[in-house]
Design an enzyme around this catalytic site. Structure first.
Site, PDB file in Angstrom:
ATOM      1  N   GLU A 245       7.897  39.557  42.703  1.00  0.00           N
ATOM      2  CA  GLU A 245       7.700  40.783  41.915  1.00  0.00           C
ATOM      3  C   GLU A 245       6.424  41.526  42.336  1.00  0.00           C
ATOM      4  O   GLU A 245       5.335  40.949  42.304  1.00  0.00           O
ATOM      5  CB  GLU A 245       7.619  40.428  40.417  1.00  0.00           C
ATOM      6  CG  GLU A 245       7.591  41.654  39.530  1.00  0.00           C
ATOM      7  CD  GLU A 245       7.566  41.323  38.042  1.00  0.00           C
ATOM      8  OE1 GLU A 245       7.890  40.178  37.657  1.00  0.00           O
ATOM      9  OE2 GLU A 245       7.203  42.221  37.260  1.00  0.00           O
TER      10      GLU A 245
ATOM     11  N   LYS B 122       6.305  36.540  28.884  1.00  0.00           N
ATOM     12  CA  LYS B 122       6.815  36.629  30.261  1.00  0.00           C
ATOM     13  C   LYS B 122       5.689  37.137  31.159  1.00  0.00           C
ATOM     14  O   LYS B 122       5.521  36.664  32.290  1.00  0.00           O
ATOM     15  CB  LYS B 122       8.032  37.552  30.309  1.00  0.00           C
ATOM     16  CG  LYS B 122       8.788  37.550  31.633  1.00  0.00           C
ATOM     17  CD  LYS B 122       8.275  38.560  32.630  1.00  0.00           C
ATOM     18  CE  LYS B 122       9.102  38.588  33.907  1.00  0.00           C
ATOM     19  NZ  LYS B 122       8.564  39.508  34.916  1.00  0.00           N
TER      20      LYS B 122
ATOM     21  N   ASP C 160       7.016  21.835  39.275  1.00  0.00           N
ATOM     22  CA  ASP C 160       8.296  22.094  38.619  1.00  0.00           C
ATOM     23  C   ASP C 160       8.111  23.229  37.609  1.00  0.00           C
ATOM     24  O   ASP C 160       7.648  23.016  36.487  1.00  0.00           O
ATOM     25  CB  ASP C 160       8.739  20.787  37.932  1.00  0.00           C
ATOM     26  CG  ASP C 160      10.109  20.899  37.285  1.00  0.00           C
ATOM     27  OD1 ASP C 160      10.531  22.018  36.958  1.00  0.00           O
ATOM     28  OD2 ASP C 160      10.744  19.850  37.090  1.00  0.00           O
TER      29      ASP C 160
ATOM     30  N   HIS D 263       2.986  49.965  38.528  1.00  0.00           N
ATOM     31  CA  HIS D 263       4.044  49.053  38.955  1.00  0.00           C
ATOM     32  C   HIS D 263       4.964  49.727  39.964  1.00  0.00           C
ATOM     33  O   HIS D 263       5.274  49.183  41.009  1.00  0.00           O
ATOM     34  CB  HIS D 263       4.843  48.599  37.734  1.00  0.00           C
ATOM     35  CG  HIS D 263       5.869  47.561  38.040  1.00  0.00           C
ATOM     36  ND1 HIS D 263       5.555  46.229  38.137  1.00  0.00           N
ATOM     37  CD2 HIS D 263       7.189  47.659  38.300  1.00  0.00           C
ATOM     38  CE1 HIS D 263       6.649  45.548  38.432  1.00  0.00           C
ATOM     39  NE2 HIS D 263       7.655  46.398  38.534  1.00  0.00           N
TER      40      HIS D 263
HETATM   41  P1  NDP Z   1       6.750  10.883  41.596  1.00  0.00           P
HETATM   42  O1  NDP Z   1       7.973  10.143  41.242  1.00  0.00           O
HETATM   43  O2  NDP Z   1       6.620  11.328  43.006  1.00  0.00           O
HETATM   44  O3  NDP Z   1       5.520  10.014  41.133  1.00  0.00           O
HETATM   45  C1  NDP Z   1       4.228  10.310  41.519  1.00  0.00           C
HETATM   46  C2  NDP Z   1       3.728   9.255  42.455  1.00  0.00           C
HETATM   47  O4  NDP Z   1       2.513   9.658  43.038  1.00  0.00           O
HETATM   48  C3  NDP Z   1       3.423   7.990  41.685  1.00  0.00           C
HETATM   49  O5  NDP Z   1       4.519   7.146  41.780  1.00  0.00           O
HETATM   50  C4  NDP Z   1       2.227   7.416  42.391  1.00  0.00           C
HETATM   51  O6  NDP Z   1       2.716   6.354  43.172  1.00  0.00           O
HETATM   52  C5  NDP Z   1       1.764   8.497  43.345  1.00  0.00           C
HETATM   53  N1  NDP Z   1       0.343   8.850  43.184  1.00  0.00           N
HETATM   54  C6  NDP Z   1      -0.546   8.938  44.191  1.00  0.00           C
HETATM   55  N2  NDP Z   1      -1.759   9.313  43.744  1.00  0.00           N
HETATM   56  C7  NDP Z   1      -1.647   9.445  42.409  1.00  0.00           C
HETATM   57  C8  NDP Z   1      -2.548   9.864  41.382  1.00  0.00           C
HETATM   58  N3  NDP Z   1      -3.819  10.165  41.636  1.00  0.00           N
HETATM   59  N4  NDP Z   1      -2.077   9.956  40.118  1.00  0.00           N
HETATM   60  C9  NDP Z   1      -0.795   9.668  39.827  1.00  0.00           C
HETATM   61  N5  NDP Z   1       0.112   9.272  40.763  1.00  0.00           N
HETATM   62  C10 NDP Z   1      -0.307   9.175  42.044  1.00  0.00           C
HETATM   63  O7  NDP Z   1       6.610  12.221  40.724  1.00  0.00           O
HETATM   64  P2  NDP Z   1       6.434  12.436  39.172  1.00  0.00           P
HETATM   65  O8  NDP Z   1       6.597  11.184  38.386  1.00  0.00           O
HETATM   66  O9  NDP Z   1       5.194  13.206  38.998  1.00  0.00           O
HETATM   67  O10 NDP Z   1       7.694  13.339  38.826  1.00  0.00           O
HETATM   68  C11 NDP Z   1       7.708  14.693  39.192  1.00  0.00           C
HETATM   69  C12 NDP Z   1       9.083  15.085  39.655  1.00  0.00           C
HETATM   70  O11 NDP Z   1      10.063  14.744  38.672  1.00  0.00           O
HETATM   71  C13 NDP Z   1       9.218  16.554  39.858  1.00  0.00           C
HETATM   72  O12 NDP Z   1       9.860  16.775  41.089  1.00  0.00           O
HETATM   73  C14 NDP Z   1      10.126  17.005  38.720  1.00  0.00           C
HETATM   74  O13 NDP Z   1      10.875  18.141  39.085  1.00  0.00           O
HETATM   75  C15 NDP Z   1      11.003  15.801  38.520  1.00  0.00           C
HETATM   76  N6  NDP Z   1      11.674  15.600  37.244  1.00  0.00           N
HETATM   77  C16 NDP Z   1      11.459  16.377  36.142  1.00  0.00           C
HETATM   78  C17 NDP Z   1      12.093  16.124  34.952  1.00  0.00           C
HETATM   79  C18 NDP Z   1      11.775  16.954  33.762  1.00  0.00           C
HETATM   80  O14 NDP Z   1      10.912  17.812  33.836  1.00  0.00           O
HETATM   81  N7  NDP Z   1      12.416  16.773  32.618  1.00  0.00           N
HETATM   82  C19 NDP Z   1      13.039  15.012  34.815  1.00  0.00           C
HETATM   83  C20 NDP Z   1      13.160  14.239  36.033  1.00  0.00           C
HETATM   84  C21 NDP Z   1      12.502  14.514  37.190  1.00  0.00           C
HETATM   85  P3  NDP Z   1       1.920   4.985  43.298  1.00  0.00           P
HETATM   86  O15 NDP Z   1       1.087   4.833  42.064  1.00  0.00           O
HETATM   87  O16 NDP Z   1       2.971   3.972  43.421  1.00  0.00           O
HETATM   88  O17 NDP Z   1       1.102   5.195  44.526  1.00  0.00           O
END
Ligand code: NDP
Length: 429
Positions: free
Chosen positions: A82, A269, A285, A383
């Site tokens: 936009e 919005k 997301d 705009h």
């Molecule tokens: P991930 O599944 O990728 O989990 C994040 C990973 O990052 C962790 O497993 C962790 O792995 C790693 N990590 C590394 N550094 C850090 C840190 N400093 N802090 C935290 N984690 C760290 O992603 P999310 O759980 O964040 O989920 C996000 C995704 O889920 C998005 O794509 C979203 O669209 C989707 N989603 C959304 C839903 C909703 O909104 N209702 C439902 C389902 C999915 P480790 O600790 O093992 O290294």
């Protein structure tokens, strides 16, 4: 020293802007490669991100400039189709930096996982049993995700509500357990979903009921970010309008939005116009952030304004925005999409909390940008002038022709594809 105040950026061409960023040392060579690449998101990567891929869908990536937040300079990447949003955010950020910049803060980053339990013989007893098992359920959730605990996060609280207690229907009466999880720098949807799914068998055994849904809530009201700005009216004066008139108009516009959902939704919005492009640019997301923000705007029982505008005792305009910010700097597609890595480098944030705070500051700026235009010359003048270039492109103009045709449409005060086509015909003759 890094600055987000880059006079003349608007008048440079794309190549000059890219080179300037490199010269300023705000983009590493690796990420500059993505910026200069014709296909930053490769088909191969895209094909691994979602299903049935046939291509990619690029968006313009602009930079919100002039942002000074908690005395730190931020160059803000904004992915948006936009026109006028990036310009408007930068315009307000320039005013606010003159007034000392945005002040932001955030709560801990605690996300909520929900577990739905039905069919318990005695719902109240089942609820009490779950509450008694609080500590062991929190410990079990953390066992399902030990790496998060090692990072200093993890499940930290648990509670239960009984919904539709007076209903006799087995379809409406239910227990809803919440597990509260500090997800550190991740948005945390997958983390939380893993935890709630792992808890389901224990919850069924404790309640003697049946668990259906086990899923993250997109209303993370323990993961809030707040932004505030205080602007002297002298900085708000606009052609033909005194600063006091603009200030009062903004407050009246806020009161209108807060009292009327038909206006609130448009007002909000405009706020999300600032937030969404940063959410998208950083690979987060945006559906989750949008859903949470609108639900939070209805938290008092009616849908109202996300922002709040008031006048302080010194006559300054005070703007405030508080929203749930379920965003991350790791996880999901953030470390997969090359442009989100570039955006995070440009932003130079150290944590997901800091990222959420930048986003609400941009949302607050964007809301004021829209309100300032609305209470003065109206939204269309600025705009449409910016939109005129898209209109020229839609009519088939390319290269230098785009600016020439856009200029003529602005002069003629007639910004339409039909007009652009007429002008294009004249040039082609
Ligand atoms: P991930 O599944 O990728 O989990 C994040 C990973 O990052 C962790 O497993 C962790 O792995 C790693 N990590 C590394 N550094 C850090 C840190 N400093 N802090 C935290 N984690 C760290 O992603 P999310 O759980 O964040 O989920 C996000 C995704 O889920 C998005 O794509 C979203 O669209 C989707 N989603 C959304 C839903 C909703 O909104 N209702 C439902 C389902 C999915 P480790 O600790 O093992 O290294």
């Amino acid at each position: 020293m890094k600055t987000s105040r880059i006079p003349g950026f608007y008048n440079m061409d794309v190549e000059e802007r890219r080179q300037l960023l490199q010269k300023m040392n705000v983009v590493s060579d690796e990420h500059a490669d993505y910026l200069f690449s014709k296909e930053p998101l490769s088909l191969d990567t895209a094909d691994h991100m979602v299903e049935n891929v046939i291509g990619t869908f690029p968006l313009p990536l602009g930079l919100g400039l002039n942002f000074l937040i908690n005395n730190k300079e931020y160059i803000v990447p904004m992915a948006i189709e936009e026109p006028s949003v990036v310009a408007s955010a930068s315009h307000i950020a320039k005013i606010v930096r003159t007034a000392g910049g945005f002040k932001t803060e955030a709560t801990d980053r605690v996300m909520i996982g929900q577990i739905q339990v039905v069919g318990c013989e005695d719902m109240t007893a089942a609820k009490d049993a779950l509450l008694s098992a609080r500590d062991e359920l929190i410990a079990a959730a953390n066992e399902a995700y030990p790496s998060l605990v090692k990072r200093g996060g993890g499940a930290e609280d648990f509670d239960v509500r009984l919904l539709n207690a007076s209903s006799d229907s087995p379809y409406t009466q239910m227990l809803i357990a919440h597990i509260y999880v500090n997800t550190c720098d991740a948005m945390g949807a997958n983390i939380v979903n893993t935890m709630v799914e792992s808890l389901a068998p224990s919850v069924e055994s404790i309640t003697k009921g049946k668990v259906y849904l086990r899923i993250l809530s997109n209303l993370p009201d323990r993961c809030l970010a707040r932004a505030k700005c205080v602007i002297p009216p002298s900085l708000l004066a606009s052609e033909g309008f005194s600063g006091e008139e603009v200030r009062d108009g903004v407050v009246l516009a806020y009161e209108f939005a807060d009292s009327d959902p038909y206006r609130a939704v448009t007002h909000n919005k405009g706020t999300m116009n600032g937030i969404d492009p940063v959410v998208i640019a950083t690979g987060n997301d945006w559906r989750a952030v949008e859903a949470g923000a609108h639900a939070y705007a209805a938290r008092h029982g009616h849908y109202g304004s996300m922002t709040k505008w008031s006048v302080d005792q010194d006559g300054n305009l005070v703007g405030e925005l508080e929203l749930p910010m379920s965003v991350g700097t790791v996880g999901g597609s953030i470390n997969v999409h090359p442009m989100s890595k570039l955006s995070l480098e440009l932003l130079d944030v150290e944590s997901a909390s800091e990222l959420g705070q930048v986003m609400v500051a941009v949302g607050l700026a964007q809301n004021l940008g829209a309100l300032k235009a609305l209470v003065t010359e109206g939204i269309q003048k600025g705009h449409m002038a910016l939109h005129s270039r898209s209109v020229a492109v839609a009519a088939g103009a390319t290269g230098e022709m785009v600016d020439m045709i856009s200029k003529q449409m602005i002069e003629a005060e007639d910004i339409r594809v039909g007009k652009a086509q007429q002008l294009l015909e004249v040039y082609k003759r």
